[in-house]
Scaffold this active site. Structure first.
Site, PDB file in Angstrom:
ATOM      1  N   HIS A  38      -1.425  -5.534  -8.751  1.00 23.11           N
ATOM      2  CA  HIS A  38      -1.330  -4.292  -9.449  1.00 23.11           C
ATOM      3  C   HIS A  38      -0.272  -4.186 -10.446  1.00 23.11           C
ATOM      4  O   HIS A  38      -0.355  -3.594 -11.409  1.00 23.11           O
ATOM      5  CB  HIS A  38      -1.047  -3.109  -8.507  1.00 23.11           C
ATOM      6  CG  HIS A  38       0.388  -2.807  -8.090  1.00 23.11           C
ATOM      7  ND1 HIS A  38       0.919  -3.281  -7.024  1.00 23.11           N
ATOM      8  CD2 HIS A  38       1.595  -2.242  -8.661  1.00 23.11           C
ATOM      9  CE1 HIS A  38       2.202  -3.033  -6.855  1.00 23.11           C
ATOM     10  NE2 HIS A  38       2.529  -2.350  -8.056  1.00 23.11           N
ATOM     11  N   SER A  61       7.803  -3.670  -7.163  1.00 22.29           N
ATOM     12  CA  SER A  61       6.601  -4.242  -7.071  1.00 22.29           C
ATOM     13  C   SER A  61       6.586  -5.703  -7.206  1.00 22.29           C
ATOM     14  O   SER A  61       7.343  -5.993  -8.439  1.00 22.29           O
ATOM     15  CB  SER A  61       5.488  -3.720  -7.852  1.00 22.29           C
ATOM     16  OG  SER A  61       5.381  -2.229  -7.396  1.00 22.29           O
TER      17      SER A  61
END
Ligand SMILES: *[C@@H]1O[C@H](CO)[C@@H](O)[C@H](O)[C@H]1NC(C)=O
Length: 256
Positions: free
Chosen positions: A71, A203
């Site tokens: 992502h 992330s």
């Protein structure tokens, strides 16, 4: 930049990325952690946009490959991304830093809707120089079990809270593997009795358990460090055979 014309096997899809920013909620930064001892996590990578803006973490697993979350680059042009190794402070110039461009991306059935297989391999434009500040992390065994209660370390330059800024220096946090609310495709962690966890900007970074990378920071539910939901990581042990096949297929293809 080496332009790849297509996947070298059906399992190795070359990802073509859109240029538009936004849309995807990026997994977080560390909340309630502590400053890491400088360069004590030499596999830690910072993914940055051209002007030096950190947006995701990553892990060096081979001199030419960084493992991150799918992502992280799903809305970005990879030509704009730089991979920085050997960093502690993102804002100051450090002689230990090595900067790279991305020459190829390898994805493995990433499902953004279900947040499944949120892993991505970045092939660097040249091999990293390995030294005390830049080193590869050890991969687990394929399908290695990770019992509930295992103590691990999460780390990153992500936000210090859902509405807080990015930190100056690398943060780390002790976390515990839990199974409540989790899925088999993820590793989940929790910090009991206080508000702490990963946050936006973490992330793609590693979850390290017993010196091995077992997770890639994927997502949080309803904000960072809510004390109610665990943090979600992609379960690296599911992807080790795939990672090794990418590394061996890419090896020697365009020299050292
Ligand atoms: C974090 O975990 C390490 C390794 O298990 C341990 O040695 C250390 O004391 C822990 N630190 C904190 C602040 O709990």
């Amino acid at each position: 930049m080496t332009r790849s014309c297509g996947p070298s096997s059906p399992a190795l899809a070359l990802v073509l990325l859109a240029v538009l920013l936004g849309g995807v909620a990026r997994a977080a930064e560390i909340v309630g952690g502590r400053e890491a001892q400088p360069h004590s996590r030499p596999y830690m990578a910072s993914l940055q946009l051209l002007p030096g803006r950190h947006f995701c973490g990553g892990t060096l697993i081979h001199p030419r490959f960084v493992l991150t979350a799918a992502h992280c680059l799903s809305n970005l042009n990879p030509l704009r991304v730089r991979v920085v190794l050997g960093a502690h402070s993102l804002q100051t110039s450090e002689p230990t830093k090595q900067r790279f461009r991305i020459s190829r991306l390898f994805e493995n059935s990433y499902d953004p809707k279900e947040k499944l297989n949120d892993v991505l391999l970045l092939q660097l434009d040249r091999p990293a120089t390995l030294n005390a500040q830049v080193a590869v992390a050890q991969l687990p065994q394929q399908n290695q079990l990770l019992p509930h209660g295992t103590q691990c370390l999460a780390m990153g330059w992500g936000r210090l809270g859902t509405f807080e800024p990015l930190p100056q220096v690398l943060q780390e946090l002790n976390v515990t593997v839990v199974t409540f609310l989790c899925r088999p495709q993820n590793v989940c962690t929790f910090v009991p009795r206080r508000s702490a966890g990963i946050c936006f900007g973490d992330s793609g970074g590693p979850l390290i358990c017993d010196g091995v990378i077992q997770g890639v920071d994927s997502f949080v539910i309803r904000g960072c460090a809510t004390r109610q939901y665990p943090d979600f990581f992609a379960r690296v042990s599911l992807y080790v055979d795939w990672i090794r096949s990418v590394l061996s297929n890419a090896g020697g293809e365009d020299g050292p």
